[in-house]
Design an enzyme around this catalytic site. Structure first.
Site, PDB file in Angstrom:
ATOM      1  N   ARG A  38      85.893  23.068  13.439  1.00 13.89           N
ATOM      2  CA  ARG A  38      85.994  24.467  13.841  1.00 13.89           C
ATOM      3  C   ARG A  38      85.732  25.391  12.672  1.00 13.89           C
ATOM      4  O   ARG A  38      85.021  26.360  12.781  1.00 13.89           O
ATOM      5  CB  ARG A  38      87.381  24.739  14.416  1.00 13.89           C
ATOM      6  CG  ARG A  38      87.712  26.213  14.514  1.00 13.89           C
ATOM      7  CD  ARG A  38      88.878  26.481  15.418  1.00 13.89           C
ATOM      8  NE  ARG A  38      88.685  25.836  16.698  1.00 13.89           N
ATOM      9  CZ  ARG A  38      89.665  25.409  17.481  1.00 13.89           C
ATOM     10  NH1 ARG A  38      90.915  25.572  17.111  1.00 13.89           N
ATOM     11  NH2 ARG A  38      89.401  24.849  18.633  1.00 13.89           N
ATOM     12  N   TYR A  39      86.364  25.082  11.544  1.00 15.48           N
ATOM     13  CA  TYR A  39      86.191  25.912  10.348  1.00 15.48           C
ATOM     14  C   TYR A  39      85.115  25.269   9.492  1.00 15.48           C
ATOM     15  O   TYR A  39      85.071  24.047   9.355  1.00 15.48           O
ATOM     16  CB  TYR A  39      87.520  26.006   9.592  1.00 15.48           C
ATOM     17  CG  TYR A  39      88.661  26.490  10.448  1.00 15.48           C
ATOM     18  CD1 TYR A  39      88.774  27.835  10.798  1.00 15.48           C
ATOM     19  CD2 TYR A  39      89.622  25.605  10.936  1.00 15.48           C
ATOM     20  CE1 TYR A  39      89.818  28.283  11.594  1.00 15.48           C
ATOM     21  CE2 TYR A  39      90.667  26.052  11.736  1.00 15.48           C
ATOM     22  CZ  TYR A  39      90.760  27.391  12.066  1.00 15.48           C
ATOM     23  OH  TYR A  39      91.795  27.823  12.858  1.00 15.48           O
TER      24      TYR A  39
ATOM     25  N   ARG B 168      86.180  22.591   6.810  1.00  7.92           N
ATOM     26  CA  ARG B 168      87.248  21.641   7.120  1.00  7.92           C
ATOM     27  C   ARG B 168      86.983  20.945   8.453  1.00  7.92           C
ATOM     28  O   ARG B 168      86.407  21.556   9.345  1.00  7.92           O
ATOM     29  CB  ARG B 168      88.590  22.374   7.276  1.00  7.92           C
ATOM     30  CG  ARG B 168      89.245  22.760   5.992  1.00  7.92           C
ATOM     31  CD  ARG B 168      90.121  23.992   6.194  1.00  7.92           C
ATOM     32  NE  ARG B 168      89.317  25.191   6.289  1.00  7.92           N
ATOM     33  CZ  ARG B 168      89.793  26.378   6.650  1.00  7.92           C
ATOM     34  NH1 ARG B 168      91.031  26.524   6.988  1.00  7.92           N
ATOM     35  NH2 ARG B 168      88.992  27.425   6.688  1.00  7.92           N
TER      36      ARG B 168
ATOM     37  N   CYS C 277     102.111   8.288  18.511  1.00  8.81           N
ATOM     38  CA  CYS C 277     103.114   8.841  17.598  1.00  8.81           C
ATOM     39  C   CYS C 277     104.346   7.965  17.719  1.00  8.81           C
ATOM     40  O   CYS C 277     104.545   7.310  18.740  1.00  8.81           O
ATOM     41  CB  CYS C 277     103.493  10.262  17.984  1.00  8.81           C
ATOM     42  SG  CYS C 277     102.089  11.376  17.982  1.00  8.81           S
TER      43      CYS C 277
ATOM     44  N   CYS D 275     107.041  14.508  20.541  1.00  2.00           N
ATOM     45  CA  CYS D 275     107.728  15.795  20.505  1.00  2.00           C
ATOM     46  C   CYS D 275     107.510  16.477  21.845  1.00  2.00           C
ATOM     47  O   CYS D 275     106.388  16.544  22.341  1.00  2.00           O
ATOM     48  CB  CYS D 275     107.141  16.673  19.407  1.00  2.00           C
ATOM     49  SG  CYS D 275     107.061  15.840  17.827  1.00  2.00           S
TER      50      CYS D 275
ATOM     51  N   CYS E 217     104.806  19.229  21.818  1.00  2.00           N
ATOM     52  CA  CYS E 217     103.517  18.904  21.184  1.00  2.00           C
ATOM     53  C   CYS E 217     102.348  19.728  21.730  1.00  2.00           C
ATOM     54  O   CYS E 217     102.188  19.896  22.936  1.00  2.00           O
ATOM     55  CB  CYS E 217     103.209  17.432  21.403  1.00  2.00           C
ATOM     56  SG  CYS E 217     101.654  16.935  20.659  1.00  2.00           S
TER      57      CYS E 217
ATOM     58  N   ARG F 133      99.287  18.732  21.396  1.00  2.00           N
ATOM     59  CA  ARG F 133      98.300  17.792  21.924  1.00  2.00           C
ATOM     60  C   ARG F 133      98.929  16.916  22.999  1.00  2.00           C
ATOM     61  O   ARG F 133      98.655  15.720  23.077  1.00  2.00           O
ATOM     62  CB  ARG F 133      97.712  16.941  20.800  1.00  2.00           C
ATOM     63  CG  ARG F 133      97.089  17.788  19.721  1.00  2.00           C
ATOM     64  CD  ARG F 133      95.843  17.162  19.099  1.00  2.00           C
ATOM     65  NE  ARG F 133      95.312  18.063  18.096  1.00  2.00           N
ATOM     66  CZ  ARG F 133      95.585  17.977  16.799  1.00  2.00           C
ATOM     67  NH1 ARG F 133      96.322  16.999  16.346  1.00  2.00           N
ATOM     68  NH2 ARG F 133      95.083  18.870  15.958  1.00  2.00           N
TER      69      ARG F 133
ATOM     70  N   ASP G 262     102.044  27.257  20.776  1.00  2.00           N
ATOM     71  CA  ASP G 262     100.768  27.370  21.496  1.00  2.00           C
ATOM     72  C   ASP G 262     100.991  27.478  22.998  1.00  2.00           C
ATOM     73  O   ASP G 262     102.037  27.101  23.513  1.00  2.00           O
ATOM     74  CB  ASP G 262      99.889  26.153  21.193  1.00  2.00           C
ATOM     75  CG  ASP G 262      99.385  26.164  19.759  1.00  2.00           C
ATOM     76  OD1 ASP G 262      99.250  27.263  19.187  1.00  2.00           O
ATOM     77  OD2 ASP G 262      99.145  25.071  19.210  1.00  2.00           O
TER      78      ASP G 262
ATOM     79  N   ASP H  99      97.938  30.345  16.458  1.00  2.00           N
ATOM     80  CA  ASP H  99      96.682  29.613  16.696  1.00  2.00           C
ATOM     81  C   ASP H  99      96.246  30.058  18.086  1.00  2.00           C
ATOM     82  O   ASP H  99      96.845  29.683  19.091  1.00  2.00           O
ATOM     83  CB  ASP H  99      96.905  28.097  16.615  1.00  2.00           C
ATOM     84  CG  ASP H  99      95.654  27.370  16.137  1.00  2.00           C
ATOM     85  OD1 ASP H  99      94.552  27.965  16.226  1.00  2.00           O
ATOM     86  OD2 ASP H  99      95.764  26.219  15.677  1.00  2.00           O
TER      87      ASP H  99
ATOM     88  N   LYS I 161      93.437  30.061  13.729  1.00  2.00           N
ATOM     89  CA  LYS I 161      94.718  30.547  13.217  1.00  2.00           C
ATOM     90  C   LYS I 161      94.605  31.984  12.718  1.00  2.00           C
ATOM     91  O   LYS I 161      93.739  32.294  11.911  1.00  2.00           O
ATOM     92  CB  LYS I 161      95.165  29.656  12.071  1.00  2.00           C
ATOM     93  CG  LYS I 161      95.398  28.212  12.468  1.00  2.00           C
ATOM     94  CD  LYS I 161      95.783  27.386  11.261  1.00  2.00           C
ATOM     95  CE  LYS I 161      95.933  25.925  11.589  1.00  2.00           C
ATOM     96  NZ  LYS I 161      94.633  25.250  11.805  1.00  2.00           N
TER      97      LYS I 161
HETATM   98  C1  LIG Z   1      94.537  23.973  11.509  1.00  2.00           C
HETATM   99  C2  LIG Z   1      93.239  23.370  11.538  1.00  2.00           C
HETATM  100  C3  LIG Z   1      92.556  23.067  10.357  1.00  2.00           C
HETATM  101  C4  LIG Z   1      93.145  23.293   8.987  1.00  2.00           C
HETATM  102  O1  LIG Z   1      93.418  24.610   8.723  1.00  2.00           O
HETATM  103  P1  LIG Z   1      94.090  25.040   7.363  1.00  2.00           P
HETATM  104  O2  LIG Z   1      94.329  26.482   7.549  1.00  2.00           O
HETATM  105  O3  LIG Z   1      93.119  24.737   6.286  1.00  2.00           O
HETATM  106  O4  LIG Z   1      95.334  24.244   7.195  1.00  2.00           O
HETATM  107  C5  LIG Z   1      91.311  22.513  10.462  1.00  2.00           C
HETATM  108  N1  LIG Z   1      90.728  22.286  11.658  1.00  2.00           N
HETATM  109  C6  LIG Z   1      91.372  22.575  12.806  1.00  2.00           C
HETATM  110  C7  LIG Z   1      90.676  22.324  14.093  1.00  2.00           C
HETATM  111  C8  LIG Z   1      92.650  23.120  12.783  1.00  2.00           C
HETATM  112  O5  LIG Z   1      93.269  23.388  13.939  1.00  2.00           O
HETATM  113  S1  SF4 Z   2     103.674  17.209  17.463  1.00  2.00           S
HETATM  114 FE1  SF4 Z   2     102.520  15.876  18.869  1.00  2.00          FE
HETATM  115  S2  SF4 Z   2     101.031  14.830  17.571  1.00  2.00           S
HETATM  116 FE2  SF4 Z   2     102.613  15.684  16.224  1.00  2.00          FE
HETATM  117  S3  SF4 Z   2     104.106  14.011  15.972  1.00  2.00           S
HETATM  118 FE3  SF4 Z   2     104.829  15.286  17.653  1.00  2.00          FE
HETATM  119  S4  SF4 Z   2     103.963  14.315  19.478  1.00  2.00           S
HETATM  120 FE4  SF4 Z   2     102.834  13.515  17.748  1.00  2.00          FE
END
Ligand SMILES: *Cc1c(COP(=O)(O)O)cnc(C)c1O
Ligand code: SF4
Length: 468
Positions: free
Chosen positions: A140-141, A144, A153, A157, A160, A162, A321, A358, A365
């Site tokens: 996305r960025y 990174r 996991c 959580c 979560c 995801r 989120d 986010d 973010k």
């Molecule tokens: C959060 C995130 C990152 C890392 O972001 P930082 O601000 O550098 O910590 C990279 N890719 C994705 C898709 C993210 O959600």
């Molecule tokens: S937040 Fe989601 S991905 Fe992260 S440890 Fe918890 S369950 Fe696993």
């Protein structure tokens, strides 16, 4: 690399079969035993992380064996069918009371409200799937990328982000997928920072994780590797010397962990973070702001103080989120701003995280802070501090020279900075009716290459959509 599947490796390195989800008949009698601390810490295998994983609480029956008082709470199994449950015996032992007053309970045990699904909540609110050029890599960025190494996991959580992937099928990426990811990283030398995430990558065997690290490290344009893991919080036994020795071979490696509440800062967690820090792995923390768990300035202060004491730098405080199944955990953004207002002035900057939202639709973010700028003129900026004191900052006598427009504007990199620096005069949304009408008229005037075979189709669609 050979064609062996990485996910098979994880199974063969387990010395015992995974825990059965079947409840043996003899165990169901256990409910008559009064509630006690689950799986006493005196168990000789308590410190063996694989034992912890094998003995996770996975079913309603497992749960009531640990906490008989939950027997009447039959809704839990309905929720766990939709969103998997897993709680390590260690994390379960941090539950002090089986009700909503207990933050660890709330983060680990399913609640009926998870089934509440208003339509503004989505399975993938950050649209990560849309930013996946190859399966398992979110880019996305610009500089990174996030590598989803596994869907497993040690603890699921309840909050979560995801929830759509974590735990449905516990599997990790295979060799062909890892190869595709590595090829993509090689083809994109602008990616300097790879975040290995999931799921939780530290649930994988050390040898398997090493293969992923080695593959990423083999890409010379990658500067740093980060590991996103909740293991120091929910399975601190996993931080073994074998693991830290392996990780330190791939430096610079950074760790991002996920402490949400001071109750998670235990002697075991402190020891795990010390091992990581001693191996030269800098540790950051990402907290999620959760209603009824840590949405109080005092709890957040205590958490941040506890983190820096164990050499963990509070990195992000995330607004919850818009994920389906977490509505009951959300707070208004104003609560986060209130907490940031409280922390500044009371805590060292080292202990204050950046509060970020986010945003939906892959907006990424966005940092949010209380307003500190009261006013400004060309000669002065008026600021306020946390106490409410208002002061002016006289600007330099000599005005700043203007950067000649567009000389240093990089193609493909457009944002508010380019506008502020004069490299670009506006950012215009393309999907509005007005913009579509303008584009259609431009096409009609013949400003586009009319010989293009798709021209008429495009024109038709623009006219029908934009008409009005
Ligand atoms: C959060 C995130 C990152 C890392 O972001 P930082 O601000 O550098 O910590 C990279 N890719 C994705 C898709 C993210 O959600
Ligand atoms: S937040 Fe989601 S991905 Fe992260 S440890 Fe918890 S369950 Fe696993």
């Amino acid at each position: 690399m050979n064609n062996e599947n990485l996910s098979q490796d994880v199974v063969t390195t387990n010395d015992e079969p995974p825990p059965s989800t079947e409840e043996p008949a003899s165990k169901t009698q256990a409910s008559s035993i009064p509630a006690a601390i689950p799986q006493p810490r005196t168990n000789p295998k308590w410190n063996d992380w694989r034992w912890q994983i094998r003995n996770r609480i996975r079913t309603f029956n497992d749960l009531i064996e640990f906490f008989p008082s939950l027997r009447a709470n039959t809704g839990i199994s309905r929720v766990a069918e939709k969103y998997p449950m897993a709680i390590t015996p260690y994390y379960a032992s941090l539950i002090k009371s089986t009700d909503l007053s207990d933050p660890v309970y709330q983060m680990a045990v399913p609640q009926g409200q998870e089934l509440f699904a208003p339509d503004f909540l989505h399975a993938d609110p950050l649209e990560e799937e849309e930013d996946m050029p190859v399966p398992g890599l979110v880019h996305r960025y610009r500089d990174r990328a996030l590598l989803m190494a596994t869907t497993m996991c040690s603890m699921y959580c309840r909050h979560c982000t995801r929830k759509r992937v974590a735990g449905y099928q516990e599997s990790c990426i295979g060799v062909p997928q890892l190869e595709a990811i590595t090829n993509y990283l090689r083809a994109h030398p602008e990616i300097k920072d790879v975040i290995i995430s999931g799921g939780d990558p530290l649930t994988m065997s050390t040898s398997l994780l090493e293969r992923i690290l080695a593959a990423v490290r083999s890409v010379t344009s990658v500067d740093i590797i980060r590991l996103g893991t909740r293991v120091p919080v929910v399975l601190p036994q996993r931080i073994t010397t074998e693991l830290t020795t392996m990780l330190s071979k791939y430096h610079p490696v950074w760790i991002n962990t996920h402490f949400n509440h001071p109750n998670e800062i235990t002697p075991e967690a402190i020891a795990a973070c010390a091992k990581l820090a001693n191996a030269g792995l800098p540790i950051g923390n990402q907290t999620v702001l959760l209603r009824g768990i840590n949405d109080s300035p005092q709890v957040m202060e205590e958490l941040c103080r506890g983190l820096v004491k164990m050499r963990v730098r509070p990195y992000y405080l995330f607004q919850c989120d818009l994920v389906r199944g977490v509505e009951h955990f959300r707070t208004p953004i104003s609560r986060g701003i209130e907490i940031m207002e409280y922390l500044r002035g009371r805590l060292s900057g080292l202990a204050i995280p950046t509060y970020v939202v986010d945003t939906p639709h892959g907006g990424g973010k966005i940092p949010v802070l209380p307003n500190y700028i009261i006013s400004s003129s060309p000669s002065h900026t008026v600021l306020r501090n946390f106490e409410g004191m208002i002061v002016n900052y006289p600007e330099p006598m000599e005005p700043m020279p203007r950067v000649p427009p567009s000389t240093s504007a990089r193609s493909g990199s457009h944002g508010v900075w380019e506008v502020a620096a004069g490299h670009s005069s506006s950012i215009t949304p393309s999907g509005t009716h007005r913009q579509k009408r303008r584009a259609a008229r431009k096409l009609q005037r013949g400003e586009a290459a009319q010989t293009h075979p798709e021209f008429n189709l495009l024109l038709e669609s623009l006219m029908s959509e934009g008409g009005g």
